[in-house]
Scaffold this active site. Structure first.
Site, PDB file in Angstrom:
ATOM      1  N   GLY A  37       0.847  -1.185   0.000  1.00  0.00           N
ATOM      2  CA  GLY A  37       0.000   0.000   0.000  1.00  0.00           C
ATOM      3  C   GLY A  37       0.881   1.232   0.000  1.00  0.00           C
ATOM      4  N   LEU A  38       0.258   2.376  -0.149  1.00  0.00           N
ATOM      5  CA  LEU A  38       0.997   3.640  -0.200  1.00  0.00           C
ATOM      6  C   LEU A  38       1.650   3.974   1.135  1.00  0.00           C
ATOM      7  CD1 LEU A  38      -1.613   5.828  -2.145  1.00  0.00           C
ATOM      8  CD2 LEU A  38       0.489   4.811  -3.065  1.00  0.00           C
ATOM      9  N   SER A  39       2.618   4.871   1.110  1.00  0.00           N
ATOM     10  CA  SER A  39       3.226   5.384   2.329  1.00  0.00           C
ATOM     11  C   SER A  39       2.138   6.088   3.145  1.00  0.00           C
ATOM     12  CB  SER A  39       4.337   6.383   1.978  1.00  0.00           C
ATOM     13  OG  SER A  39       4.911   6.901   3.147  1.00  0.00           O
ATOM     14  N   GLY A  40       2.015   5.737   4.411  1.00  0.00           N
ATOM     15  CA  GLY A  40       0.990   6.334   5.266  1.00  0.00           C
ATOM     16  C   GLY A  40      -0.330   5.577   5.250  1.00  0.00           C
ATOM     17  N   SER A  41      -0.388   4.470   4.530  1.00  0.00           N
ATOM     18  CA  SER A  41      -1.639   3.713   4.441  1.00  0.00           C
ATOM     19  C   SER A  41      -1.963   2.971   5.736  1.00  0.00           C
ATOM     20  CB  SER A  41      -1.584   2.722   3.273  1.00  0.00           C
ATOM     21  OG  SER A  41      -0.566   1.760   3.484  1.00  0.00           O
ATOM     22  N   GLY A  42      -0.939   2.664   6.523  1.00  0.00           N
ATOM     23  CA  GLY A  42      -1.139   1.925   7.771  1.00  0.00           C
ATOM     24  C   GLY A  42      -0.522   0.538   7.764  1.00  0.00           C
ATOM     25  N   LYS A  43       0.259   0.226   6.727  1.00  0.00           N
ATOM     26  CA  LYS A  43       0.886  -1.096   6.599  1.00  0.00           C
ATOM     27  C   LYS A  43       1.683  -1.479   7.844  1.00  0.00           C
ATOM     28  CE  LYS A  43       3.486  -0.050   3.138  1.00  0.00           C
ATOM     29  NZ  LYS A  43       3.138   1.368   3.133  1.00  0.00           N
ATOM     30  N   SER A  44       2.622  -0.640   8.213  1.00  0.00           N
ATOM     31  CA  SER A  44       3.517  -0.954   9.333  1.00  0.00           C
ATOM     32  C   SER A  44       2.772  -0.996  10.656  1.00  0.00           C
ATOM     33  CB  SER A  44       4.658   0.063   9.405  1.00  0.00           C
ATOM     34  OG  SER A  44       5.470  -0.047   8.258  1.00  0.00           O
ATOM     35  N   SER A 111       6.106  -1.777  -2.089  1.00  0.00           N
ATOM     36  CA  SER A 111       6.172  -2.720  -3.215  1.00  0.00           C
ATOM     37  C   SER A 111       5.179  -2.334  -4.315  1.00  0.00           C
ATOM     38  CB  SER A 111       5.975  -4.160  -2.748  1.00  0.00           C
ATOM     39  OG  SER A 111       4.886  -4.317  -1.865  1.00  0.00           O
TER      40      SER A 111
END
Length: 196
Positions: A37-44, A111
């Site tokens: 997902g995009l940067s800031g999407s909440g992945k981490s 990615s």
């Protein structure tokens, strides 16, 4: 020397412990859970919540986070498309090794390219790979901007001047706007339990 300077005299060495043996010791199957997902999407954030959840349940899990990996093994890479592909190639190989060791391996990387996510899937092996698309729109990611990246003028920034190819058929799609990190992590946790 072979093509590209590779040594053709390298032969894969099999050990005396199989994948099944390692999984039996850990009492779990190795998996790769790939957050994109995009940067800031909440992945981490979701991946960290999931790692904690798995640990508390007595599961052997490890989180490979994009920023953390770029501080070490991938510190020599930039953000051109070529470098992004190499970034994902390396982490795909590492994740596949962790999976083969019987670990539930959580991978949190933007990615952006489908081709490289497919490469990661093939490395882990079909059935051992869960693609999790953290589907958060660009405007929300820009408002969140937890690292202050959207405010900076960064070349090849995914979503702005570098493309992000949405997954065509992920196993899980998460909505981090309408759900808490815990709720999102629980959705992935339930799928991991179903496979284990």
């Amino acid at each position: 020397m072979g093509e590209g300077g590779r040594n053709e005299n390298i032969i894969w060495q099999n050990g005396k412990v199989s994948y099944e043996d390692r999984c039996a010791v850990l009492k779990q199957r190795g998996l790769v859970v790939w957050f994109t997902g995009l940067s800031g999407s909440g992945k981490s954030t979701v991946a960290a919540e999931l790692e904690k959840m798995l640990n508390e349940a007595g599961k052997a899990a490890y989180l490979l986070d994009g920023d953390n990996i770029r501080c070490g093994i991938n510190s020599d890479l930039g953000f051109s498309d070529e470098d992004r592909n190499e970034n994902i190639r390396r982490i795909s190989e590492i994740a596949a090794l962790f999976q083969d060791a019987g670990m539930i391996t959580l991978v949190s990387f933007i990615s952006p390219f489908r081709k490289m996510r497919q490469f990661a899937r093939e490395k882990a092996g079909e059935g051992n790979f869960i693609e999790v698309y953290v589907n958060t729109d660009f405007e929300t990611c820009m408002k969140r901007d937890p690292k202050g990246l959207y405010k900076k003028k960064i070349d090849h920034f995914t979503g702005k001047d570098s493309s992000y190819e949405k997954p065509s058929n992920p196993e899980i799609i998460l909505d981090t706007v309408g759900h808490t990190p815990y709720e999102c992590a629980k959705q992935v946790y339930d799928e991991i339990c179903r496979r284990n």
